[in-house]
Motif scaffolding. Structure first.
Motif, PDB file in Angstrom:
ATOM      1  N   ARG A   1       0.820  -1.212   0.000  1.00  0.00           N
ATOM      2  CA  ARG A   1       0.000   0.000   0.000  1.00  0.00           C
ATOM      3  C   ARG A   1       0.851   1.258   0.000  1.00  0.00           C
ATOM      4  N   GLY A   2       2.146   1.131  -0.231  1.00  0.00           N
ATOM      5  CA  GLY A   2       2.956   2.316  -0.508  1.00  0.00           C
ATOM      6  C   GLY A   2       4.029   2.668   0.500  1.00  0.00           C
ATOM      7  N   ALA A   3       4.173   1.904   1.589  1.00  0.00           N
ATOM      8  CA  ALA A   3       5.213   2.233   2.569  1.00  0.00           C
ATOM      9  C   ALA A   3       6.579   1.822   2.035  1.00  0.00           C
ATOM     10  N   ASP A   4       7.632   2.564   2.442  1.00  0.00           N
ATOM     11  CA  ASP A   4       8.978   2.265   1.981  1.00  0.00           C
ATOM     12  C   ASP A   4       9.758   1.424   2.970  1.00  0.00           C
ATOM     13  N   ASP A   5       9.495   1.613   4.274  1.00  0.00           N
ATOM     14  CA  ASP A   5      10.294   0.891   5.265  1.00  0.00           C
ATOM     15  C   ASP A   5       9.499   0.761   6.567  1.00  0.00           C
ATOM     16  N   PHE A   6       9.994  -0.096   7.450  1.00  0.00           N
ATOM     17  CA  PHE A   6       9.321  -0.361   8.721  1.00  0.00           C
ATOM     18  C   PHE A   6      10.294  -0.225   9.882  1.00  0.00           C
ATOM     19  N   ILE A   7       9.779   0.221  11.014  1.00  0.00           N
ATOM     20  CA  ILE A   7      10.580   0.213  12.239  1.00  0.00           C
ATOM     21  C   ILE A   7       9.702  -0.394  13.328  1.00  0.00           C
ATOM     22  N   ASN A   8      10.234  -1.411  13.966  1.00  0.00           N
ATOM     23  CA  ASN A   8       9.462  -2.069  15.025  1.00  0.00           C
ATOM     24  C   ASN A   8       9.491  -1.256  16.305  1.00  0.00           C
ATOM     25  N   LYS A   9       8.345  -1.312  17.005  1.00  0.00           N
ATOM     26  CA  LYS A   9       8.300  -0.707  18.328  1.00  0.00           C
ATOM     27  C   LYS A   9       8.553  -1.802  19.353  1.00  0.00           C
ATOM     28  N   PRO A  10       9.209  -1.541  20.461  1.00  0.00           N
ATOM     29  CA  PRO A  10       9.823  -0.244  20.801  1.00  0.00           C
ATOM     30  C   PRO A  10      11.026   0.054  19.883  1.00  0.00           C
ATOM     31  N   ILE A  11      11.223   1.344  19.653  1.00  0.00           N
ATOM     32  CA  ILE A  11      12.212   1.762  18.670  1.00  0.00           C
ATOM     33  C   ILE A  11      13.645   1.582  19.173  1.00  0.00           C
ATOM     34  N   ASP A  12      14.457   0.928  18.332  1.00  0.00           N
ATOM     35  CA  ASP A  12      15.894   0.877  18.578  1.00  0.00           C
ATOM     36  C   ASP A  12      16.485   2.066  17.813  1.00  0.00           C
ATOM     37  N   PHE A  13      17.049   3.035  18.536  1.00  0.00           N
ATOM     38  CA  PHE A  13      17.426   4.293  17.875  1.00  0.00           C
ATOM     39  C   PHE A  13      18.615   4.161  16.924  1.00  0.00           C
ATOM     40  N   ASP A  14      19.494   3.205  17.182  1.00  0.00           N
ATOM     41  CA  ASP A  14      20.585   2.974  16.227  1.00  0.00           C
ATOM     42  C   ASP A  14      20.031   2.481  14.891  1.00  0.00           C
ATOM     43  N   GLU A  15      19.052   1.539  15.035  1.00  0.00           N
ATOM     44  CA  GLU A  15      18.440   0.999  13.820  1.00  0.00           C
ATOM     45  C   GLU A  15      17.682   2.100  13.085  1.00  0.00           C
ATOM     46  N   LEU A  16      16.960   2.919  13.828  1.00  0.00           N
ATOM     47  CA  LEU A  16      16.211   4.015  13.211  1.00  0.00           C
ATOM     48  C   LEU A  16      17.147   4.908  12.409  1.00  0.00           C
ATOM     49  N   SER A  17      18.289   5.239  13.035  1.00  0.00           N
ATOM     50  CA  SER A  17      19.229   6.136  12.391  1.00  0.00           C
ATOM     51  C   SER A  17      19.792   5.507  11.119  1.00  0.00           C
ATOM     52  N   ALA A  18      20.102   4.212  11.156  1.00  0.00           N
ATOM     53  CA  ALA A  18      20.617   3.517   9.964  1.00  0.00           C
ATOM     54  C   ALA A  18      19.565   3.487   8.868  1.00  0.00           C
ATOM     55  N   ARG A  19      18.320   3.195   9.241  1.00  0.00           N
ATOM     56  CA  ARG A  19      17.245   3.128   8.244  1.00  0.00           C
ATOM     57  C   ARG A  19      16.952   4.503   7.646  1.00  0.00           C
ATOM     58  N   LEU A  20      17.043   5.524   8.504  1.00  0.00           N
ATOM     59  CA  LEU A  20      16.859   6.896   8.013  1.00  0.00           C
ATOM     60  C   LEU A  20      17.925   7.225   6.972  1.00  0.00           C
ATOM     61  N   ASN A  21      19.173   6.834   7.270  1.00  0.00           N
ATOM     62  CA  ASN A  21      20.259   7.103   6.315  1.00  0.00           C
ATOM     63  C   ASN A  21      20.006   6.410   4.979  1.00  0.00           C
ATOM     64  N   ALA A  22      19.475   5.187   5.040  1.00  0.00           N
ATOM     65  CA  ALA A  22      19.157   4.474   3.799  1.00  0.00           C
ATOM     66  C   ALA A  22      18.105   5.254   3.019  1.00  0.00           C
ATOM     67  N   GLY A  23      17.094   5.751   3.758  1.00  0.00           N
ATOM     68  CA  GLY A  23      16.042   6.538   3.113  1.00  0.00           C
ATOM     69  C   GLY A  23      16.597   7.797   2.480  1.00  0.00           C
ATOM     70  N   ILE A  24      17.495   8.474   3.211  1.00  0.00           N
ATOM     71  CA  ILE A  24      18.077   9.726   2.711  1.00  0.00           C
ATOM     72  C   ILE A  24      18.886   9.474   1.441  1.00  0.00           C
ATOM     73  N   ARG A  25      19.615   8.319   1.426  1.00  0.00           N
ATOM     74  CA  ARG A  25      20.358   7.981   0.206  1.00  0.00           C
ATOM     75  C   ARG A  25      19.425   7.893  -0.996  1.00  0.00           C
ATOM     76  N   ILE A  26      18.286   7.247  -0.797  1.00  0.00           N
ATOM     77  CA  ILE A  26      17.342   7.091  -1.912  1.00  0.00           C
ATOM     78  C   ILE A  26      16.784   8.452  -2.336  1.00  0.00           C
ATOM     79  N   ILE A  27      16.452   9.277  -1.349  1.00  0.00           N
ATOM     80  CA  ILE A  27      15.897  10.598  -1.667  1.00  0.00           C
ATOM     81  C   ILE A  27      16.910  11.441  -2.441  1.00  0.00           C
ATOM     82  N   GLU A  28      18.174  11.367  -2.009  1.00  0.00           N
ATOM     83  CA  GLU A  28      19.205  12.167  -2.690  1.00  0.00           C
ATOM     84  C   GLU A  28      19.461  11.671  -4.104  1.00  0.00           C
ATOM     85  N   LEU A  29      19.440  10.346  -4.251  1.00  0.00           N
ATOM     86  CA  LEU A  29      19.606   9.773  -5.587  1.00  0.00           C
ATOM     87  C   LEU A  29      18.501  10.233  -6.523  1.00  0.00           C
ATOM     88  N   LYS A  30      17.296  10.211  -5.981  1.00  0.00           N
ATOM     89  CA  LYS A  30      16.131  10.588  -6.775  1.00  0.00           C
ATOM     90  C   LYS A  30      16.217  12.067  -7.160  1.00  0.00           C
TER      91      LYS A  30
END
Lengths: 389, 111
Positions: free
Chosen positions: A96-125
């Motif tokens: 239905r259109g989501a790009d990524d998932f983060i499980n709760k409770p949030i692991d902040f290291d994982e969040l930061s890594a996933r955010l960086n992956a997202g930012i890479r895609i946004i910058e590429l685009k």
């Protein structure tokens, strides 16, 4: 990066905001989907949405779908927070259109890594969009140049010229022109460079230039030092010169078909030569018949040493010539049938009471209704001239 | 790839398994033919056009490019062209450049 957090639980939202702000992001907050859409609407720089799944009013999935359907110009990277770690939920979310998932409770290291992956895609685009934008601007500016090269409809020495030109996509390889070579001789041509896009268009630009008489001798008119100081070259000579000058390389077969003619505006005598081009049509005003001016000829650039044939006809006052490229007759309808020569000839056979302008709009309408759309795979170009001494 | 080749009586017979030889496959057809010239054992080729119902300028370009690439060596014949393809060959006077025969067998036998 501008990030929007959508979470109905205030404490969780604030904690997430603090963490992201510490990482240098600009953070916006919403407590449900509706509020999130309003914020996105007023802050077009937001590229990432981190949204809870379960929320009152509008949940995370509904928000994601709303964003995908909306007119928001840039791509929004959508990350869904979920306690649901089961595979089914992840599959549903991505579908239905989501790009990524983060499980709760949030692991902040994982969040930061996933955010960086997202930012890479946004910058590429963004980089890609930037490049496409530059290419489209260049194409548009080349198309603009092309439209400035086209001759204006004109009456030159008793001969009326008018035309229709619709390039495929941005740019086409079709070109045409007409001009006076002296006080009673005019030249005209219509050509079609194989292929589309920049290489074909650039080639057609240079052909337009080379077929232009500038007064000091050219491919179409030879100069001498003694009277009468010039000689208008016959059409077959012009084609032979073009063929010697523009031999295509086997690796890039940039060749073209052309019909080139000269008309004596005083006598109505016309000589035409062609190289692999559809036969020009002679619309005879007295008999109200359409006749093909046929002669063979290998397209220009295919093989050196080719010769071409001159065909001379005598126009009667009111007679017209119709020159076209195969984009007219090879235009296909929705079932794959071509417009074809017969249809074109029978249509033109009913235009003897029409003005040149009316002929052009009738052929234009016919091809459009045949095609059923305003986008063509090939250039659609034709040139009409009328001798009216 | 929609192209196939086989050897017969000293000729390489190339067939096109497509009804349209247009811009969508002409470039790969050209590359295929160039490979035949560069790596093939024979520079005697017959192209079987029997399945091709429509050919456009890019298809024509691929055939002529191959002829140019051969630079007067060997032979390139066309066989079994359908009426619409023959019309294109007529319009463009391709009979001045190629030998066009009704069947592959006749193309092989033609001297």
């Amino acid at each position: 990066m501008d990030i929007l957090i959508v979470e109905d639980a205030r404490d969780q939202r604030m904690m997430l905001a603090v963490v992201l702000k510490k990482q240098g992001h600009r953070v916006f907050e919403a407590s449900d989907g509706y509020e999130a859409l309003n914020i996105l609407e007023s802050h077009p720089n937001i590229r990432i949405v981190i949204s809870d799944w379960m929320m009152p009013n509008m949940d995370g999935i509904a928000l994601c779908e709303a964003i995908r359907k909306s007119h928001i110009g840039c791509y929004v990277y959508f990350m869904l927070l979920t306690g649901k770690s089961d595979r089914q939920a992840v599959v549903e979310g991505i579908n239905r259109g989501a790009d990524d998932f983060i499980n709760k409770p949030i692991d902040f290291d994982e969040l930061s890594a996933r955010l960086n992956a997202g930012i890479r895609i946004i910058e590429l685009k963004a980089a890609l969009e930037n490049k496409i934008d530059t290419i489209e601007k260049d194409l548009a500016s080349a198309a603009e140049t092309q439209s400035r090269l086209l001759s204006e409809p004109a009456k030159i020495q008793h001969v009326d010229f008018n035309w229709y030109f619709k390039p495929s996509r941005f740019l086409g390889g079709d070109m045409f022109g007409y001009q006076a070579l002296d006080g009673e001789t005019l030249s005209f041509y219509q050509l079609d460079v194989a292929g589309h896009g920049i290489p074909s268009a650039l080639f057609s630009f240079s052909l337009n230039n080379i077929l232009r008489e500038n007064g000091s001798g050219s491919l179409v008119k030879e100069s001498f030092n003694d009277p009468p100081f010039y000689r208008v070259k016959s059409p077959d000579e012009v084609l032979v010169s073009l063929n010697e000058q523009f031999q295509a390389k086997p690796e890039a077969m940039l060749y073209f078909t052309i019909a080139y003619g000269v008309i004596n505006s005083r006598t109505g005598s016309v000589t035409i030569s062609q190289a692999g081009h559809p036969s020009p049509l002679w619309l005879k005003s007295h008999s109200k018949t359409v006749e093909k001016i046929s002669s063979g000829g290998v397209p220009i650039g295919m093989m050196p040493g080719m010769t071409y044939e001159n065909v001379t006809i005598q126009l009667q006052p009111g007679d017209r010539l119709f020159l076209y490229s195969d984009g007219v007759t090879e235009c296909e309808n929705s079932t794959g049938d071509m417009f074809g020569e017969e249809r074109l000839e029978s249509l033109l056979g009913n235009t003897f009471d029409n003005s040149i302008e009316a002929i052009i709009s009738r052929v234009d309408q016919s091809i459009h209704s045949w095609k059923g759309a305003d986008v063509f795979e090939d250039d659609v170009n034709f040139l009409v001239l009328e001798w009216q001494p | 790839m929609p192209f196939e080749s086989k050897s017969e009586a000293g000729y390489t017979i190339i067939s096109i398994d497509e009804t349209r030889l247009d811009a969508s496959i002409s470039e790969s057809f050209r590359v295929y033919l160039f490979d035949q010239i560069e790596n093939g054992s024979s520079n005697m080729m017959v192209i079987d056009l029997s399945l091709v119902r429509f050919m456009d300028s890019s298809g024509l370009g691929a055939l002529v490019a191959t002829l140019k690439k051969m630079g007067g060596e060997g032979s390139l014949k066309l066989a079994a062209a359908q009426p619409a393809v023959l019309d294109l060959f007529n319009l463009t006077s391709m009979d001045k450049l190629f030998t066009i025969l009704p069947t592959v067998t006749e193309a092989i036998e033609e001297k």
